[in-house]
Design a protein around this motif. Structure first.
Motif, PDB file in Angstrom:
ATOM      1  N   GLU A   1      56.123  64.770  25.590  1.00 13.58           N
ATOM      2  CA  GLU A   1      55.004  63.761  24.468  1.00 13.58           C
ATOM      3  C   GLU A   1      54.134  64.498  23.957  1.00 13.58           C
ATOM      4  N   ASP A   2      54.249  64.841  22.220  1.00 20.74           N
ATOM      5  CA  ASP A   2      53.834  65.408  21.209  1.00 20.74           C
ATOM      6  C   ASP A   2      52.678  64.409  20.450  1.00 20.74           C
TER       7      ASP A   2
ATOM      8  N   HIS B   1      53.785  63.547  16.855  1.00 18.32           N
ATOM      9  CA  HIS B   1      55.554  62.226  17.058  1.00 18.32           C
ATOM     10  C   HIS B   1      55.819  61.535  17.907  1.00 18.32           C
ATOM     11  N   GLY B   2      55.089  61.568  18.902  1.00 18.91           N
ATOM     12  CA  GLY B   2      54.995  60.835  20.019  1.00 18.91           C
ATOM     13  C   GLY B   2      56.073  61.130  21.230  1.00 18.91           C
TER      14      GLY B   2
ATOM     15  N   GLY C   1      59.033  62.064  23.183  1.00 18.94           N
ATOM     16  CA  GLY C   1      60.438  62.964  22.628  1.00 18.94           C
ATOM     17  C   GLY C   1      61.139  63.271  24.597  1.00 18.94           C
TER      18      GLY C   1
ATOM     19  N   TRP D   1      62.832  69.619  20.146  1.00 22.80           N
ATOM     20  CA  TRP D   1      62.381  68.976  19.988  1.00 22.80           C
ATOM     21  C   TRP D   1      63.157  67.388  19.337  1.00 22.80           C
ATOM     22  N   ASN D   2      62.972  66.447  20.190  1.00 27.08           N
ATOM     23  CA  ASN D   2      63.776  65.203  20.073  1.00 27.08           C
ATOM     24  C   ASN D   2      62.677  64.148  19.631  1.00 27.08           C
ATOM     25  N   TYR D   3      62.204  63.584  18.368  1.00 25.36           N
ATOM     26  CA  TYR D   3      61.309  62.760  18.403  1.00 25.36           C
ATOM     27  C   TYR D   3      62.707  61.897  17.946  1.00 25.36           C
ATOM     28  N   TYR D   4      63.693  61.271  17.546  1.00 22.27           N
ATOM     29  CA  TYR D   4      64.249  60.073  17.073  1.00 22.27           C
ATOM     30  C   TYR D   4      63.306  59.520  16.715  1.00 22.27           C
TER      31      TYR D   4
ATOM     32  N   THR E   1      63.851  65.240  14.001  1.00 23.29           N
ATOM     33  CA  THR E   1      64.150  66.687  15.733  1.00 23.29           C
ATOM     34  C   THR E   1      63.549  68.171  14.032  1.00 23.29           C
TER      35      THR E   1
ATOM     36  N   SER F   1      55.373  71.755  20.119  1.00 26.02           N
ATOM     37  CA  SER F   1      54.905  70.967  19.187  1.00 26.02           C
ATOM     38  C   SER F   1      55.403  70.670  18.220  1.00 26.02           C
TER      39      SER F   1
END
Length: 330
Positions: free
Chosen positions: A48-49, A52-53, A55, A87-90, A93, A269
């Motif tokens: 959780e970021d 970016h929320g 991920g 870090w994958n916040y699709y 990324t 992050s």
């Protein structure tokens, strides 16, 4: 530092590619791995970021010494590996690569996905794109790939998906294809070693371009294998494949010990600039010059010949100086 922006169009939607990307990475890593060479998954967990929320964070070790050119292997030890942290916040990324042996080397990749034909010139900034940043369009159907990676079943000029009816890409397919999406990748390569910087950074970008081309070709060539998967199903496939890949690589007996400095939590992050490898650059203790070492004279007063009876005794360097000098792969 060498910065390039890659744009790779796909005959998919951004939502479809989300599943296809995870499937392709897992299957490709397993196919490319063999004992002692390949991709070892160290960590893969939700993250959780605040910006970016929700991920996913993954850490991998990519063992690829035998895949280097001969001039690079000449100065790289056999236990060489690259650490990949992602870090994958699709659909956004961040991926970072650092090296177990080269503290001055790093790769930083920011990726964004949009449903268009690669026409967004300021996707990474509200300001117009820096004209000094080279933009490289990658055509997954018609750009040439290394011969050793070519497979007829993955030749998208002739491939047609049975489940989606997409395929048989003709020249100029990007202008007529529907649906279509684009993977935008801003890639920074840093290798701050005098005399080698330009050559290494250019070589790394060539490797990155080949990897992007091959990976995106495979993602679509395998579309009938993953198009019906849910996110839960592809995550389960990812987990099972990672376990099989780690077993396929096997264990690595320690030759020398490398200790990495723990990363602060804020590092996860996704920093905005390419990092330096968190390794100590100080010489190991056995290479340090003793403080009480007497000063040598300019020339010896007498010359002492070695004892003939000890000629067969060999002086051995520590294992850190054992280089890989295998043949260059084609």
């Amino acid at each position: 530092m060498l910065l390039k922006e890659y744009r790779i169009c796909m005959p998919l939607t951004v939502e479809e590619y989300r599943i296809g990307q995870l499937y392709m990475i897992s299957k490709h890593s397993h196919e490319q791995s063999e004992r002692g060479e390949g991709v070892e998954v160290v960590q893969n967990e939700p993250y959780e970021d605040p910006e970016h929320g929700a991920g996913q964070f993954t850490e991998k070790r990519v063992y690829l010494n035998n895949k280097l050119p001969s001039w690079a292997r000449a100065v790289v030890p056999k236990i060489f590996y690259v650490t990949e942290k992602a870090w994958n916040y699709y659909p956004y990324t961040i991926t970072e690569y650092t090296c177990s042996f080269l503290p001055k080397f790093s790769i930083h990749i920011e990726t964004k996905y949009e449903d268009n034909k690669g026409s967004n010139d300021h996707i990474f900034s509200t300001e117009p794109r820096n004209e000094e940043t080279e933009v490289c369009f990658v055509d997954i159907a018609y750009d040439e790939i290394p011969e050793r990676h070519y497979k007829e079943s993955e030749d998208l000029r002739y491939f047609k998906s049975e489940k989606t009816a997409r395929g048989h890409m003709t020249e100029g397919w990007i202008h007529t294809q529907e649906p279509i999406m684009c993977s935008y990748k801003l890639v920074t390569v840093k290798f701050e070693v005098w005399g080698l910087q330009t050559r290494v950074e250019q070589f790394v970008h060539k490797v990155i371009r080949d990897v992007l081309l091959l990976g995106h070709r495979q993602a679509f060539a395998w579309v009938d294998e993953w198009i019906d998967m849910t996110m839960e199903e592809v995550r389960e496939y990812e987990r099972a494949t990672q376990e099989a890949t780690n077993l396929k690589i096997g264990t690595f007996p320690p030759t020398i010990s490398i200790t990495e400095t723990p990363l602060p939590s804020s590092h996860r992050s996704g920093p905005s600039s390419a990092p330096s490898t968190p390794l100590s650059t100080e010489a190991p203790e056995f290479l340090a010059v003793p403080k009480d070492r007497p000063r040598k004279k300019s020339a010896p007063e007498t010359l002492t010949l070695p004892d003939p009876s000890r000629r067969n005794s060999a002086f051995r360097l520590p294992s850190i100086f054992s280089w890989n000098s295998g043949p260059q792969p084609e």
